[in-house]
Design an enzyme around this catalytic site. Structure first.
Site, PDB file in Angstrom:
ATOM      1  N   SER A  56       9.809   0.291  -0.656  1.00  0.00           N
ATOM      2  CA  SER A  56       9.090   1.448  -0.109  1.00  0.00           C
ATOM      3  C   SER A  56       7.901   1.908  -0.942  1.00  0.00           C
ATOM      4  O   SER A  56       7.146   2.777  -0.498  1.00  0.00           O
ATOM      5  CB  SER A  56      10.051   2.614   0.115  1.00  0.00           C
TER       6      SER A  56
ATOM      7  N   LYS B 119       4.535   1.786   0.783  1.00  0.00           N
ATOM      8  CA  LYS B 119       3.990   2.882   1.585  1.00  0.00           C
ATOM      9  C   LYS B 119       2.703   3.441   0.985  1.00  0.00           C
ATOM     10  O   LYS B 119       1.876   3.998   1.705  1.00  0.00           O
ATOM     11  CB  LYS B 119       5.029   3.992   1.747  1.00  0.00           C
TER      12      LYS B 119
ATOM     13  N   SER C 264      10.750   8.119   2.854  1.00  0.00           N
ATOM     14  CA  SER C 264      10.713   6.648   2.974  1.00  0.00           C
ATOM     15  C   SER C 264      11.174   6.173   4.353  1.00  0.00           C
ATOM     16  O   SER C 264      12.088   5.356   4.476  1.00  0.00           O
ATOM     17  CB  SER C 264      11.573   6.000   1.886  1.00  0.00           C
TER      18      SER C 264
ATOM     19  N   SER D 109       6.758   3.160   8.956  1.00  0.00           N
ATOM     20  CA  SER D 109       5.993   2.064   8.344  1.00  0.00           C
ATOM     21  C   SER D 109       5.821   0.915   9.319  1.00  0.00           C
ATOM     22  O   SER D 109       4.721   0.343   9.449  1.00  0.00           O
ATOM     23  CB  SER D 109       6.706   1.555   7.083  1.00  0.00           C
TER      24      SER D 109
ATOM     25  N   TRP E 223       7.546  -6.492   3.193  1.00  0.00           N
ATOM     26  CA  TRP E 223       7.640  -5.743   1.933  1.00  0.00           C
ATOM     27  C   TRP E 223       9.081  -5.387   1.567  1.00  0.00           C
ATOM     28  O   TRP E 223       9.351  -4.887   0.482  1.00  0.00           O
ATOM     29  CB  TRP E 223       6.802  -4.473   2.017  1.00  0.00           C
TER      30      TRP E 223
ATOM     31  N   THR F  61       9.186   6.267  -4.625  1.00  0.00           N
ATOM     32  CA  THR F  61      10.328   5.408  -4.927  1.00  0.00           C
ATOM     33  C   THR F  61      10.329   4.183  -4.025  1.00  0.00           C
ATOM     34  O   THR F  61       9.633   4.127  -3.009  1.00  0.00           O
ATOM     35  CB  THR F  61      11.650   6.160  -4.715  1.00  0.00           C
TER      36      THR F  61
ATOM     37  N   ALA G 114      13.437   0.856  -3.035  1.00  0.00           N
ATOM     38  CA  ALA G 114      14.718   0.232  -3.369  1.00  0.00           C
ATOM     39  C   ALA G 114      15.090  -0.789  -2.314  1.00  0.00           C
ATOM     40  O   ALA G 114      14.722  -0.662  -1.142  1.00  0.00           O
ATOM     41  CB  ALA G 114      15.820   1.291  -3.481  1.00  0.00           C
TER      42      ALA G 114
END
Length: 276
Positions: free
Chosen positions: A71, A74, A118, A123, A163, A216, A218
């Site tokens: 993320s 982004k 996120s 996205s 991604w 962040t 993950a």
């Protein structure tokens, strides 16, 4: 309590070394970072955004290793979307009423909340609007990692998952240089795209009123035995001095995706105590 005192004293010694050393070399913060990243392979980098001087580092080998941005992508995607005028700060991303994996994602979102929470489906909506060719051009212009947006082999999912622990990879060192280009307005995108992206990354003031901007990221690795975690961004001191930082890790942290929480906590601990 004793461990906290020991860690804070060790960081104090490192700060003293940074302030009073006449050398311009980076400070190795292993004494502080090792217990924070215990149980994982971690990396931390802190750079002066203006001079590109490395202020502090931990685990250079990990910092040079490419991994999926998850993320944190982004940040790049926000720049693309604002630059291409696909979104503005008043855009509302409308939820289609189908479950999206996390309760917080099951609602309408703005560019700010997309970044803050996120929201993966936002996205994916944006990438499909921009299109593969244009995204590839942006990645080249940004010099963003390996620039591979093909996705998983034979799955044709680049636009929706490249991604997310897939084909796109970037190292913490490369993230640092990307972040420097953003904060210094040194990317071939509209200034408004940079300003809006930075605005939406603001999180909080640190203990000394330094402003913290971050994102962040993950994800589980392919075999789901390890997690990758990121926290990266900018800090701007009360005097206006700008720094960029990256905290990243890989480790076996169980079935709950907590790697980015750990990466963020570690970064804030270090940044607060460095008191820049």
């Amino acid at each position: 309590m004793k461990n906290t005192i020991h860690i804070n004293f060790a960081i104090f010694l490192i700060i003293a070394n940074i302030i009073y050393s006449s050398a311009s070399a980076s400070t190795d913060i292993s004494t502080v970072a090792s217990p924070l990243f215990e149980g994982t392979e971690g990396c931390f980098l802190l750079y002066d955004a203006s001079t590109n001087a490395e202020i502090a580092q931990f685990n250079k080998a990990k910092c040079a290793t490419q991994m999926a941005p998850d993320s944190t992508f982004k940040i790049a995607l926000s720049l693309m979307a604002f630059d291409a005028e696909i979104i503005d700060q008043k855009t509302i991303f409308k939820w289609d009423k189908t479950p999206k994996g996390m309760e917080i994602w099951n609602s309408n979102h703005t560019p700010k909340t997309w970044m803050q929470f996120s929201v993966v489906w936002v996205s994916q909506e944006i990438t499909q609007k921009i299109g593969l060719n244009k995204i590839k051009n942006y990645l080249k212009d940004f010099d963003y990692g390996n620039q591979d947006f093909s996705g998983d082999k034979e799955r044709n999912n680049g636009l929706t998952e490249a991604w997310l622990e897939s084909s796109l990879k970037i190292s913490p060192e490369e993230q640092i240089q990307f972040l420097r280009k953003i904060i210094n307005h040194n990317l071939p995108v509209k200034n408004s795209a940079i300003e809006n992206t930075i605005e939406n990354m603001y999180l909080q003031d640190l203990d000394n009123s330094t402003k913290l901007y971050g994102k962040t990221g993950a994800g589980f690795t392919a075999n789901r035995t390890l997690q990758n975690g990121w926290f990266e961004g900018f800090i701007i001191s009360k005097s206006g001095h700008k720094y960029v930082f990256v905290s990243a890790l890989t480790g076996n942290l169980g079935s709950n995706l907590t790697s980015s929480i750990k990466a963020k906590k570690n970064a804030i601990t270090i940044l607060n105590t460095l008191n820049l």
